[in-house]
Design a protein around this motif. Structure first.
Motif, PDB file in Angstrom:
ATOM      1  N   ASP A 711       0.896  -1.273   0.009  1.00 33.69           N
ATOM      2  CA  ASP A 711       0.066   0.013  -0.160  1.00 33.69           C
ATOM      3  C   ASP A 711       1.044   1.253   0.016  1.00 33.69           C
ATOM      4  N   ALA A 712       0.678   2.146  -0.942  1.00 33.89           N
ATOM      5  CA  ALA A 712       1.506   3.406  -1.108  1.00 33.89           C
ATOM      6  C   ALA A 712       1.546   4.197   0.021  1.00 33.89           C
ATOM      7  N   ALA A 713       0.530   4.140   0.761  1.00 30.83           N
ATOM      8  CA  ALA A 713       0.169   5.154   1.738  1.00 30.83           C
ATOM      9  C   ALA A 713       0.810   4.672   3.054  1.00 30.83           C
ATOM     10  N   THR A 714       0.648   3.413   3.353  1.00 31.59           N
ATOM     11  CA  THR A 714       0.967   3.057   4.610  1.00 31.59           C
ATOM     12  C   THR A 714       2.190   2.100   4.440  1.00 31.59           C
ATOM     13  N   ALA A 770       6.537   7.543   8.048  1.00 28.12           N
ATOM     14  CA  ALA A 770       7.118   7.561   6.739  1.00 28.12           C
ATOM     15  C   ALA A 770       7.063   6.415   5.884  1.00 28.12           C
ATOM     16  N   VAL A 771       7.022   6.664   4.704  1.00 25.20           N
ATOM     17  CA  VAL A 771       7.209   5.577   3.783  1.00 25.20           C
ATOM     18  C   VAL A 771       8.098   5.997   2.792  1.00 25.20           C
ATOM     19  N   ASP A 772       9.279   5.585   2.569  1.00 25.71           N
ATOM     20  CA  ASP A 772      10.635   5.861   1.896  1.00 25.71           C
ATOM     21  C   ASP A 772      11.050   4.948   1.044  1.00 25.71           C
ATOM     22  N   ALA A 773      10.931   5.333  -0.325  1.00 27.01           N
ATOM     23  CA  ALA A 773      11.446   4.490  -1.325  1.00 27.01           C
ATOM     24  C   ALA A 773      12.653   4.913  -1.939  1.00 27.01           C
ATOM     25  N   VAL A 780       9.603   1.707   5.844  1.00 28.54           N
ATOM     26  CA  VAL A 780       8.551   2.375   6.599  1.00 28.54           C
ATOM     27  C   VAL A 780       8.729   2.700   7.854  1.00 28.54           C
ATOM     28  N   ARG A 781       8.506   3.632   8.506  1.00 33.09           N
ATOM     29  CA  ARG A 781       8.873   3.916   9.794  1.00 33.09           C
ATOM     30  C   ARG A 781       7.678   4.245  10.549  1.00 33.09           C
ATOM     31  N   THR A 782       7.308   3.540  11.600  1.00 31.15           N
ATOM     32  CA  THR A 782       6.083   3.758  12.307  1.00 31.15           C
ATOM     33  C   THR A 782       6.474   3.975  13.908  1.00 31.15           C
ATOM     34  N   ASP A 790       2.835   7.452  27.707  1.00 34.87           N
ATOM     35  CA  ASP A 790       3.688   8.074  26.568  1.00 34.87           C
ATOM     36  C   ASP A 790       4.714   6.950  26.344  1.00 34.87           C
ATOM     37  N   LEU A 791       4.469   5.494  26.593  1.00 31.17           N
ATOM     38  CA  LEU A 791       5.482   4.737  26.206  1.00 31.17           C
ATOM     39  C   LEU A 791       5.119   4.168  24.613  1.00 31.17           C
ATOM     40  N   GLY A 792       6.122   3.771  24.174  1.00 28.84           N
ATOM     41  CA  GLY A 792       5.888   3.434  22.667  1.00 28.84           C
ATOM     42  C   GLY A 792       7.345   2.529  22.276  1.00 28.84           C
ATOM     43  N   LEU A 793       6.957   2.314  21.036  1.00 28.47           N
ATOM     44  CA  LEU A 793       7.983   1.472  20.373  1.00 28.47           C
ATOM     45  C   LEU A 793       8.022   1.811  18.988  1.00 28.47           C
ATOM     46  N   TYR A 794       9.379   2.283  18.582  1.00 25.21           N
ATOM     47  CA  TYR A 794       9.795   2.794  17.101  1.00 25.21           C
ATOM     48  C   TYR A 794      10.083   1.548  16.479  1.00 25.21           C
ATOM     49  N   ALA A 795       9.199   1.275  15.255  1.00 23.05           N
ATOM     50  CA  ALA A 795       9.352   0.048  14.499  1.00 23.05           C
ATOM     51  C   ALA A 795       9.651   0.585  13.080  1.00 23.05           C
ATOM     52  N   ASP A 796      10.916   0.232  12.501  1.00 23.63           N
ATOM     53  CA  ASP A 796      11.234   0.549  11.234  1.00 23.63           C
ATOM     54  C   ASP A 796      11.223  -0.801  10.433  1.00 23.63           C
TER      55      ASP A 796
END
Length: 976
Positions: A711-714, A770-773, A780-782, A790-796
């Motif tokens: 999917d180009a957006a996600t 971000a979705v970078d090609a 894909v950066r999420t 405020d806890l989270g996980l950055y997943a690339d």
């Protein structure tokens, strides 16, 4: 003003005494040449709501039971359509006001008419025997009241010879569900009233023994046994194989082979008196605590045990001989060598089988007052109230007298979870005076003044090690402290097998084998006590506490066994078998040599045959026998391996060494595997990711990269080859909480599963940043995080494509101060439901978790998605396979997808429902397959832990939140 009745005005079923009219306790034996008549069968039955709700005219000869129902005896009326079972763990299901019980007291009247066989002998006496009735019974024969009794799991006999007639004997029994004795029988199990063990009429000829005691000891220093049989009437004892012919009371010594659980050598003998001939099965052995260690025949023994309730899903605590035998065969085949009869004496035939097949038995008295723990200082506890002491002594006496002639019984246990009291001390004193040849056990008094063991439940690993080193914190009383330090440690309950559990078994076993003082223990427990139910549309499932209308219950705490209710072994039993296997195989195959150590306590290894198999990439390429010299107990030998197979073999290579039975035994056939080990010969080389062959390109709102569409957006993967995904891979940290995750209701601290929910790990949200090609990859950066924190996980996610593969690098970076480990960390993807055929190269064949993976064996496996599931009675996280190098899912035509580890390995799970649906389910029938197969590919998993009230898994098995990277390859599989 006190309006209580004086004790002499209470009805018999509220009397603290054990009963009246019964004969003295005596030894049980299954057969002799005296006549006996089973009275089991179909009996007339009437149920009343109260103890006084029906008259006693049903005892008369001319009473008409027309309109009564029928029940099977032995059996429980609540499992035969009359009332309902109820489950509590420790709470009494009635107001605690000893010895009083509620007016609402289900009472079952039983009536049975029988004739004597034509050859029933005259003269002598006849005895009516009840082997088990819950909880109080009043008995009449031919209109004459015989008496009443309590002590549900113990035998009671009445002399009835003068009342018998050739035809039309009327036996009438009134059974009350609640009685004063119920306060002594608060065991963790279903409350199941009824005449649940055999009812038998026994002829006692003139000159037959009322009781006898077989004393058969063994001196390991001389190899000689000593035999003496005490009997209340004179007679002779013969043992033809040993050439013995003795008068009762005489003692003789002779060279014998000793009895042990590993080598259960029995000698056939006979006790002959003028009135009866009784077969004997004699096992010579000597047991006891010597120099702080429990020994049998001079050797320290290690209990690899289980706690066993009597249970069958259809018949409750009514078990037939075949079910008992099946239990023992399963135990022996899973390397279990000991049973604690929690928390009451078993059917006596079970002990005959333990003698024959070989199990150490801790025989426990029918006593537990656990519900009094709810009150300060156990206020009102019967074991600390002298008015109950006659009943306690009666139970101790009936236990010991019934079972004293069994060589398998090596320890008498006073009972379970009664705290402390003088009543227990009087029981222990009586037992020691009557039988000084066995040890006495009790766990729940921290002074251990009445116990030959330092007995504990659910001790953390670090504390077991401290006790093993004799470095435990001291008691305030120096004398008691010195006594306790002199005792061997026995974990009478440990490793709670509730749901997907226990973890840490291998770590416990390592401590047991390291420290002489630590003599093993008994896993809680043998079998899930699930009772069969059906949904309104007829689908079967197993019910637990609360499913039968109980106003007070302990839920699925009754399902905490190594067997499922239908006696299918759970993954935990398979794990336990591996952990306690009595042969250890270690070594470094680069030297072409392994070490085999015999961990048996008594048996050498001559009964075993050893084999080897050489596997490359999970495929067996060669195998053969392995010559291992017979090893004495505790001995080791270095054994040369054959040369590895030659040829063009490329890939990970592993030796599998197995120890199997060399011949049929009474408990398993030839070829049954007793122990095994896998040793790496050629390590796995992690595949190098191929160079990127394709650049991402946009096509009508989508991004195409090699064989994949996103999917180009996600940036979500939507298709791979010809496969359209239901959900593309994305980070997943949630698992359906296990029983251990959920914790126990009495915990003061928040259990881990509750912390996970409070933080919101079950409701994570995914934000695409971000979705970078670029020329060779799609990144894909999420950020993945729950609401309200405020806890989270950055997943690339960095995707590249080879010729026919899609490659993924995942990088996870924590954000915030995480207060707990994660349930899991990996990817979740969804495939169409028809992709339900799984295959993998990795650990198997069953499920495994970080602290429960000793039994996971590297190989190639294939099974359906449905067969990957473990049907825990209360659904929860299950089905993970460990150390997976690659896994694939296909449809019937062979089309599918393969996932390959490009780092070390991954955990693989596939199911037809989401973790959230699994977590919400209360019973297996709540799980309805959907249109998606949900696949977890996890870089890491949280361990299981040993029980719901511990501190969670050991630190090395906890999934600490930390920066993580892992790589995978996805390959589309075409139709075959």
């Amino acid at each position: 003003m006190d309006f209580r009745f004086a004790d002499d005005r209470l009805p018999y079923y509220e009397d603290r005494s054990p009963g009246s009219g019964t004969l003295p306790a005596r030894a049980w034996y299954a057969r002799s040449d005296a006549a006996r008549l089973s009275l089991n069968g179909s009996w007339a039955f009437r149920l009343s709501d109260t103890a006084e709700g029906a008259d006693t005219r049903f005892v008369a000869d001319d009473a008409d039971p027309a309109g009564w129902d029928r029940v099977t005896v032995p059996g429980h009326w609540v499992l035969q359509g009359h009332g309902a079972p109820a489950y509590t763990n420790s709470d009494y299901p009635f107001p605690v006001d000893p010895p009083r019980v509620p007016t609402e007291n289900p009472t079952g009247d039983h009536r049975h008419v029988f004739d004597l066989p034509d050859d029933w002998p005259g003269g002598g006496e006849s005895v009516l025997r009840f082997d088990g009735v819950e909880s109080c019974a009043r008995v009449w024969l031919n209109g004459r009241e015989l008496g009443w009794f309590t002590g549900s799991r113990l035998p009671h006999e009445f002399a009835v010879g003068a009342l018998l007639r050739r035809r039309g004997n009327v036996l009438a029994v009134r059974v009350h569900q609640w009685s004063a004795a119920s306060y002594l029988e608060d065991q963790d199990m279903w409350w199941l009233p009824g005449i649940f063990r055999d009812v038998t009429l026994l002829h006692r000829p003139v000159g037959s023994p009322a009781d006898f005691f077989v004393h058969a000891a063994y001196d390991h220093t001389t190899g000689r046994g000593s035999l003496r049989v005490d009997c209340d009437v004179p007679g002779r004892v013969t043992v033809p194989e040993l050439g013995l012919d003795l008068g009762t009371g005489e003692e003789a010594g002779v060279v014998v082979e000793p009895w042990s659980a590993e080598v259960p050598r029995l000698y056939d003998g006979e006790l002959a008196t003028s009135g009866e001939r009784v077969p004997l099965r004699i096992g010579f052995r000597t047991v006891g605590v010597v120099d702080g260690v429990f020994r049998a025949n001079g050797r320290r023994i290690l209990f690899r045990g289980v706690n066993r309730h009597e249970f069958h899903p259809e018949t409750g605590r009514t078990l037939d001989l075949e079910t008992m035998r099946r239990d023992i065969l399963l135990m022996k085949r899973h390397n279990i060598n000991a049973v604690r009869t929690s928390h009451y004496p078993p059917h006596p035939a079970f002990l005959d089988l333990c003698d024959e097949l070989g199990l150490w038995v801790v025989d426990e008295c029918d006593l537990e007052t656990h519900g009094f723990c709810e009150f300060p200082g156990w206020r009102g506890n019967p074991v600390a109230d002298k008015r109950w002491t006659p009943a306690l002594l009666d139970r101790a006496r009936r236990l010991v007298e019934r079972d004293k002639n069994h060589p398998s019984v090596v320890v008498w246990s006073l009972g379970n979870e009664c705290s402390a009291g003088q009543g227990l001390s009087e029981m222990a004193a009586w037992i020691r005076e009557r039988d000084h040849s066995r040890a006495v056990h009790y766990e729940n008094d921290p002074s251990y003044r009445d116990s030959d063991f330092y007995s504990r439940m659910y001790v953390p690993h670090h504390e077991v090690e401290a006790i093993g080193r004799r470095e435990e914190p001291p008691l305030d009383d120096p004398e008691l402290d010195a006594r306790r330090r002199s005792l061997p440690l026995l974990l009478v309950e440990y490793a709670h097998a509730m749901g997907n559990s226990p973890g840490g078994l291998a770590d416990y076993q390592h401590l047991f084998e390291t420290y002489e003082r630590c003599q093993g223990g008994f896993v809680w427990e043998w079998i899930d006590h699930g009772l069969p139910r059906r949904t309104p549309d007829g689908r079967p499932y197993y019910g637990y506490g609360g499913d039968f209308g109980e106003e007070l219950h302990a839920g699925n705490f009754v399902c905490d066994g190594l067997l499922f209710p239908d006696r299918t072994p759970s993954p935990a039993l398979v794990e336990y078998k591996k952990v306690v296997e009595p042969v250890h195989i270690t070594g470094d195959t680069t030297a072409g040599e392994i070490t085999v150590t015999n961990g048996h306590d008594f048996a050498d290894t001559s009964h075993l045959a050893f084999t080897w198999t050489y596997e490359v990439e999970g495929e067996a390429v060669a195998s053969g026998p392995l010559t291992v010299p017979p090893l004495a107990p505790g001995a080791s030998a270095d054994v040369k391996l054959p040369a590895p197979p030659g040829g063009d073999l490329v890939g990970e290579a592993v030796w599998t060494i197995a120890a199997e039975l060399a011949a049929d035994t009474p408990w398993a056939p030839r070829g049954h595997e007793v122990a095994w080990a896998q040793l790496t010969d050629v390590p796995r080389r992690v595949p190098e990711p191929p160079a990127a062959r394709a650049a991402p390109r946009r096509e009508a709102g989508a991004l195409r990269l090699g064989p994949a569409v996103f999917d180009a957006a996600t940036g979500t993967l939507t298709a791979l080859g010809g496969l359209t995904l239901r959900q593309g891979p994305r980070l997943d940290v949630w698992r359906a909480t296990t029983d251990n995750d959920r914790g126990a209701p009495w915990l003061a601290e928040e259990p881990l599963g509750a912390t996970w929910r409070r933080i919101g790990l079950h409701r994570m949200r995914h934000r695409v940043d971000a979705v970078d090609a670029d020329e060779e990859s799609l990144t894909v950066r999420t950020r993945v995080a729950p609401a309200a924190t405020d806890l989270g996980l950055y997943a690339d996610y960095r995707w590249t494509a080879g010729d026919d593969e899609l490659l993924l690098e995942v990088s996870v970076t924590p954000d915030g101060e995480w207060p707990c480990p994660l349930p899991r960390l990996g990817l979740l993807l969804g495939l169409p439901a028809e992709y339900d055929r799984a295959a993998w190269y990795g650990g198997g064949p069953g499920e495994a978790y970080p602290d429960s993976c000793a039994a996971s064996r590297l190989g190639r496996y294939a099974m359906s998605v449905d067969d990957l599931q473990t049907p825990y009675v209360r659904p929860q996280e299950n089905g993970a396979r460990s150390d997976v190098r690659w896994a694939e899912l296909r449809d019937a035509g062979g089309e599918g997808v393969r996932v390959t580890a490009l780092t070390d390995s991954f955990w693989f799970t596939a199911r037809r429902w989401t973790s959230h649906q699994l977590d919400a389910a209360e019973h297996t029938t709540d799980l309805v397959p959907g249109d998606t197969v949900w696949v977890n590919v996890d870089d890491a998993q949280q361990g299981l832990g040993s029980e719901p009230w511990d501190d969670g898994p050991l630190p090395q098995y906890q999934l600490t939140v930390a920066p993580t990277e892992f790589r995978l390859a996805f390959t589309a599989l075409s139709r075959r």
